[in-house]
Scaffold this motif. Structure first.
Motif, PDB file in Angstrom:
ATOM      1  N   ASN A   1       4.002  -6.803   3.776  1.00 36.83           N
ATOM      2  CA  ASN A   1       4.376  -6.263   5.138  1.00 36.83           C
ATOM      3  C   ASN A   1       5.728  -6.813   5.612  1.00 36.83           C
ATOM      4  O   ASN A   1       6.059  -7.280   6.628  1.00 36.83           O
ATOM      5  CB  ASN A   1       3.436  -6.700   6.247  1.00 36.83           C
ATOM      6  N   LEU A   2       6.850  -6.521   4.673  1.00 36.02           N
ATOM      7  CA  LEU A   2       8.091  -7.093   4.739  1.00 36.02           C
ATOM      8  C   LEU A   2       8.844  -5.767   5.540  1.00 36.02           C
ATOM      9  O   LEU A   2       8.612  -4.745   5.305  1.00 36.02           O
ATOM     10  CB  LEU A   2       8.763  -7.068   3.518  1.00 36.02           C
TER      11      LEU A   2
ATOM     12  N   ASN B   1      -8.606  -7.680   1.825  1.00 33.34           N
ATOM     13  CA  ASN B   1      -9.030  -6.123   1.842  1.00 33.34           C
ATOM     14  C   ASN B   1      -7.802  -5.373   1.715  1.00 33.34           C
ATOM     15  O   ASN B   1      -7.654  -4.392   2.550  1.00 33.34           O
ATOM     16  CB  ASN B   1     -10.151  -5.830   2.652  1.00 33.34           C
ATOM     17  N   THR B   2      -6.479  -5.836   1.220  1.00 34.09           N
ATOM     18  CA  THR B   2      -5.212  -5.241   1.185  1.00 34.09           C
ATOM     19  C   THR B   2      -4.411  -5.533  -0.016  1.00 34.09           C
ATOM     20  O   THR B   2      -4.739  -6.596  -0.566  1.00 34.09           O
ATOM     21  CB  THR B   2      -4.601  -5.447   2.497  1.00 34.09           C
ATOM     22  N   LYS B   3      -3.687  -4.745  -0.419  1.00 36.20           N
ATOM     23  CA  LYS B   3      -2.844  -4.885  -1.681  1.00 36.20           C
ATOM     24  C   LYS B   3      -1.690  -5.589  -1.155  1.00 36.20           C
ATOM     25  O   LYS B   3      -0.982  -5.494  -0.051  1.00 36.20           O
ATOM     26  CB  LYS B   3      -2.233  -3.528  -2.065  1.00 36.20           C
ATOM     27  N   ILE B   4      -1.223  -6.597  -1.906  1.00 39.62           N
ATOM     28  CA  ILE B   4      -0.121  -7.533  -1.748  1.00 39.62           C
ATOM     29  C   ILE B   4       0.821  -7.658  -2.917  1.00 39.62           C
ATOM     30  O   ILE B   4       0.390  -7.133  -4.161  1.00 39.62           O
ATOM     31  CB  ILE B   4      -0.721  -9.019  -1.318  1.00 39.62           C
ATOM     32  N   THR B   5       2.066  -7.956  -2.705  1.00 40.32           N
ATOM     33  CA  THR B   5       2.812  -8.229  -3.936  1.00 40.32           C
ATOM     34  C   THR B   5       3.007  -9.854  -4.405  1.00 40.32           C
ATOM     35  O   THR B   5       3.531 -10.813  -3.532  1.00 40.32           O
ATOM     36  CB  THR B   5       4.442  -7.786  -3.412  1.00 40.32           C
TER      37      THR B   5
ATOM     38  N   ASP C   1       0.662  -1.141   0.029  1.00 39.36           N
ATOM     39  CA  ASP C   1       0.074   0.028   0.034  1.00 39.36           C
ATOM     40  C   ASP C   1       0.944   1.258   0.052  1.00 39.36           C
ATOM     41  O   ASP C   1       0.759   1.969  -0.878  1.00 39.36           O
ATOM     42  CB  ASP C   1      -0.819  -0.188   1.141  1.00 39.36           C
ATOM     43  N   ARG C   2       1.469   1.385   0.982  1.00 40.94           N
ATOM     44  CA  ARG C   2       2.439   2.659   1.129  1.00 40.94           C
ATOM     45  C   ARG C   2       3.750   2.429   0.748  1.00 40.94           C
ATOM     46  O   ARG C   2       4.461   3.414  -0.132  1.00 40.94           O
ATOM     47  CB  ARG C   2       2.376   3.041   2.598  1.00 40.94           C
ATOM     48  N   GLU C   3       4.421   1.553   0.947  1.00 44.35           N
ATOM     49  CA  GLU C   3       5.887   1.178   0.375  1.00 44.35           C
ATOM     50  C   GLU C   3       5.687   0.005  -0.381  1.00 44.35           C
ATOM     51  O   GLU C   3       5.496  -0.978  -0.083  1.00 44.35           O
ATOM     52  CB  GLU C   3       6.694   0.959   1.732  1.00 44.35           C
ATOM     53  N   ILE C   4       6.381   0.344  -1.512  1.00 48.62           N
ATOM     54  CA  ILE C   4       6.796  -0.864  -2.494  1.00 48.62           C
ATOM     55  C   ILE C   4       8.342  -0.872  -2.882  1.00 48.62           C
ATOM     56  O   ILE C   4       8.707   0.247  -3.329  1.00 48.62           O
ATOM     57  CB  ILE C   4       6.025  -0.782  -3.823  1.00 48.62           C
ATOM     58  N   ALA C   5       8.906  -2.073  -2.674  1.00 45.36           N
ATOM     59  CA  ALA C   5      10.136  -2.264  -2.803  1.00 45.36           C
ATOM     60  C   ALA C   5      10.598  -2.157  -4.106  1.00 45.36           C
ATOM     61  O   ALA C   5       9.816  -2.689  -4.956  1.00 45.36           O
ATOM     62  CB  ALA C   5      10.405  -3.460  -2.057  1.00 45.36           C
ATOM     63  N   LYS C   6      11.833  -1.829  -4.456  1.00 40.45           N
ATOM     64  CA  LYS C   6      12.164  -1.788  -5.683  1.00 40.45           C
ATOM     65  C   LYS C   6      12.760  -3.112  -5.855  1.00 40.45           C
ATOM     66  O   LYS C   6      14.195  -3.419  -6.007  1.00 40.45           O
ATOM     67  CB  LYS C   6      13.134  -0.846  -5.926  1.00 40.45           C
TER      68      LYS C   6
END
Length: 601
Positions: free
Chosen positions: A375-376, A247-251, A224-229
């Motif tokens: 949630n890493l 109900n949340t975004k996942i990778t 959601d807020r932080e997306i790793a490179k």
């Protein structure tokens, strides 16, 4: 430094006088000195004069002799000897007719090597230097006493467990990635789940959560807020999607079957090496954390894989199984512990493989196979999550019928006791598990599953140890909760008191309508303790159990760490109970740790 000692010879002295006069041309055969002339003409005068010279030379000789002795004595002092005092000498000491050891005698004193005293009397000592001055420190015990600062709080720190680091003990094989709790090798090298150890793991992290600083955390990827490179090979895919169930975004990710092709998050992260991550891995998939020794540049690979294997090692590859599941699971991993357990796994000399935390850094996190992550986070600690891992283990693994958490290994306490077969219960394990669950119930704001599991854990306290429970009876009068439910009963003191703390915790935290049984069992146990406590006093140390009573053999004296545990437990109970016996006994037992003994008759 000193003059040479005098050597007097009367005839030489006279000759010296004559020669000296000749050298000064004051004497010759033609012109002799006056006193020689007088001697020629007056023998009486000559004899008197000669007598005076002799007396003078004797006095001079006496003075020089004393000076010579003084000089010789001081020379011996410089060389470590004395003329008047006998120096230290080697002497044999016969110890009770059993041992002959080398000692030293100096005057009337005999000096015995401390290395012998240490082994013979189980005392301890070390050389220490303070302000440049060296001294020898002697102690009768190696253990520490913790004096409570306030009344014991069932919602607070558990005894002194904030000082415990259960997972780093040698008898812990690993902390499982599938359950998040330690696996014991105390009585079986293959490893097994030991409820007492798991409870202590949970209670130590609960206590640290109250005493340690707030953890530092850095989120790397939460969808959601932080997306790793992430670095994604051309043959792989990685997408951020909405999971409708959560109900949340996942990778979400997928890689080819080529092991060398992984989705990679490059890092240069030091210091905070506790990882939490939500993962959902399918089939033959894995998450790998690559740690590097900053000095040697050697890389270590921590693989979290979909298998039931607890831990496996191949070269610098360490594998931790998270279980064969395709559902979401939260991993909380102390990467230093996971690395160290792997390095120690196949090594006999564990000290050779110890790597300080300050020398390590994370250089990448790699994904292989297919699945999803969320949630890493990397942090300095995650005590409360590790506490809940322990609480969840007790909820999941309780035998609902007996209410117990059984020990899946045989245990022979001592010769004379019947062997405990696999599946036995321990009052200490039950009590400390209840302490974990009572705190989980309070901390979670009243999650009923923790309370229900704790209440069910009271069942073994009603069942005789001979019938599979933990209850024993002393002299058909006093009810005792057995750490080891042996035949005949063993009456282990520290395990009994730990079980009392669990009963007290539940009685204090549970709602009034649920606390009655725990309170009854606690009061029953306290009455027993007050009446049996002094049976464990051996006059110079405590005994671990009462096998000398039930088996009719020699007492099993407690090691100093167990003796200190007895003292710490009594000091804690004395903050709960208005019973002078608890504190006075604890103080007497503290005296034993300082070398005091009970009075002789």
């Amino acid at each position: 430094m000193f003059n040479k000692p005098c050597k007097i010879n009367l005839m030489n002295t006279l000759q010296f006088s004559k020669d000296s006069l000749q050298s000064q041309k004051l004497y010759s055969s033609k012109n002799p000195p006056l006193f020689f002339v007088m001697m020629r003409f007056n023998n009486k005068i000559a004899m008197v004069f000669l007598s005076c010279i002799v007396i003078f030379m004797i006095i001079l000789y006496s003075i020089c002799s004393r000076n010579s002795s003084y000089i010789s004595q001081n020379s011996n002092i410089l060389s470590g000897k004395t003329a008047d005092l006998q120096g230290p000498e080697e002497i044999d000491c016969d110890i009770n007719g059993e041992y002959i050891i080398g000692c030293r005698k100096e005057g009337e004193e005999v000096y015995v090597p401390f290395s012998f005293l240490h082994r013979y009397f189980e005392i301890y000592g070390k050389l220490a230097t303070y302000d440049g001055l060296e001294r020898f420190e002697w102690s009768h015990s190696y253990s520490r006493i913790y004096h409570p600062k306030a009344k014991y709080d069932p919602r607070g720190v558990y005894m002194y467990f904030e000082n415990y680091n259960v997972e780093v003990r040698d008898r812990v094989k690993c902390v499982t990635a599938s359950e998040g709790v330690p696996v014991s090798t105390q009585w079986e090298s293959q490893g097994y789940y030991y409820p007492t150890q798991i409870a202590q793991f949970g209670l130590s992290h609960y206590s640290k959560n109250l005493t340690d600083p707030e953890p530092r955390r850095k989120i790397f990827d939460d969808g959601d807020r932080e997306i790793a490179k992430w670095v994604v090979p051309t043959s792989a895919t990685l997408d951020v999607i909405l999971d409708t169930k959560l109900n949340t975004k996942i990778t979400k990710f997928k890689t080819s079957e080529n092991y060398n092709e992984a989705i990679q998050l490059k890092m240069d992260h030091v210091s905070d090496l506790v990882m939490t991550i939500d993962v959902k891995l399918n089939g033959n998939s894995s998450l790998t954390v690559v740690l590097q020794n900053r000095e040697t540049k050697i890389n270590y690979f921590l693989h979290y894989i979909t298998t039931d294997v607890l831990i496996a090692v191949q070269d610098n590859n360490i594998y931790h199984g998270i279980g064969i599941i395709s559902e979401w699971t939260k991993l909380t991993r102390d990467l230093i512990v996971d690395l160290q357990k792997g390095l120690n796994y196949a090594s006999k000399d564990k000290s050779k493989h110890k790597i300080p935390k300050s020398k390590l850094k994370i250089i990448s996190i790699n994904l292989r196979g297919s699945g999803a992550v969320d949630n890493l986070t990397l942090s300095s600690s995650e005590h409360i999550q590790q506490f809940y891992d322990a609480a969840e283990w007790f909820v999941k693994h309780q035998d609902s019928e007996t209410g117990g958490w059984s020990i899946p290994v045989k245990r022979k306490l001592a010769s004379g006791f019947v062997v405990l077969e696999k599946g036995w219960l321990s009052a200490m394990g039950q009590g400390q598990a209840i302490s974990v669950l009572a705190r989980a119930y309070a901390h979670s704001g009243g999650d009923q599953k923790y309370l229900n599991t704790a209440l069910n854990g009271l069942k073994p306290f009603r069942v005789q140890s001979s019938e599979g429970g933990v209850l024993a009876t002393f002299l058909n009068k006093y009810h005792w909760y057995e750490e080891y439910p042996t035949k005949p009963p063993s009456f282990v003191l520290n395990g009994f008191i730990f079980s009392l703390l669990g009963l007290y915790d539940l009685a204090s935290i549970a709602p009034v309508e649920f606390s009655e049984e725990a309170e009854f069992l606690y009061n029953q146990g306290m009455e027993t303790l007050k009446n049996m406590l002094t049976l464990f006093d051996m006059g110079s140390v405590t005994c671990y159990d009462l096998r000398h009573f039930t088996l009719g053999i020699a007492p099993n004296l407690a090691r100093w760490d167990y003796h200190a545990t007895h003292v710490n437990q009594l000091l804690l109970l004395s903050t709960i109970e208005d019973e002078p016996l608890l504190k006075t006994t604890a103080e007497r037992w503290i005296g034993y740790m300082n070398g005091k003994r009970a009075d002789h008759n």
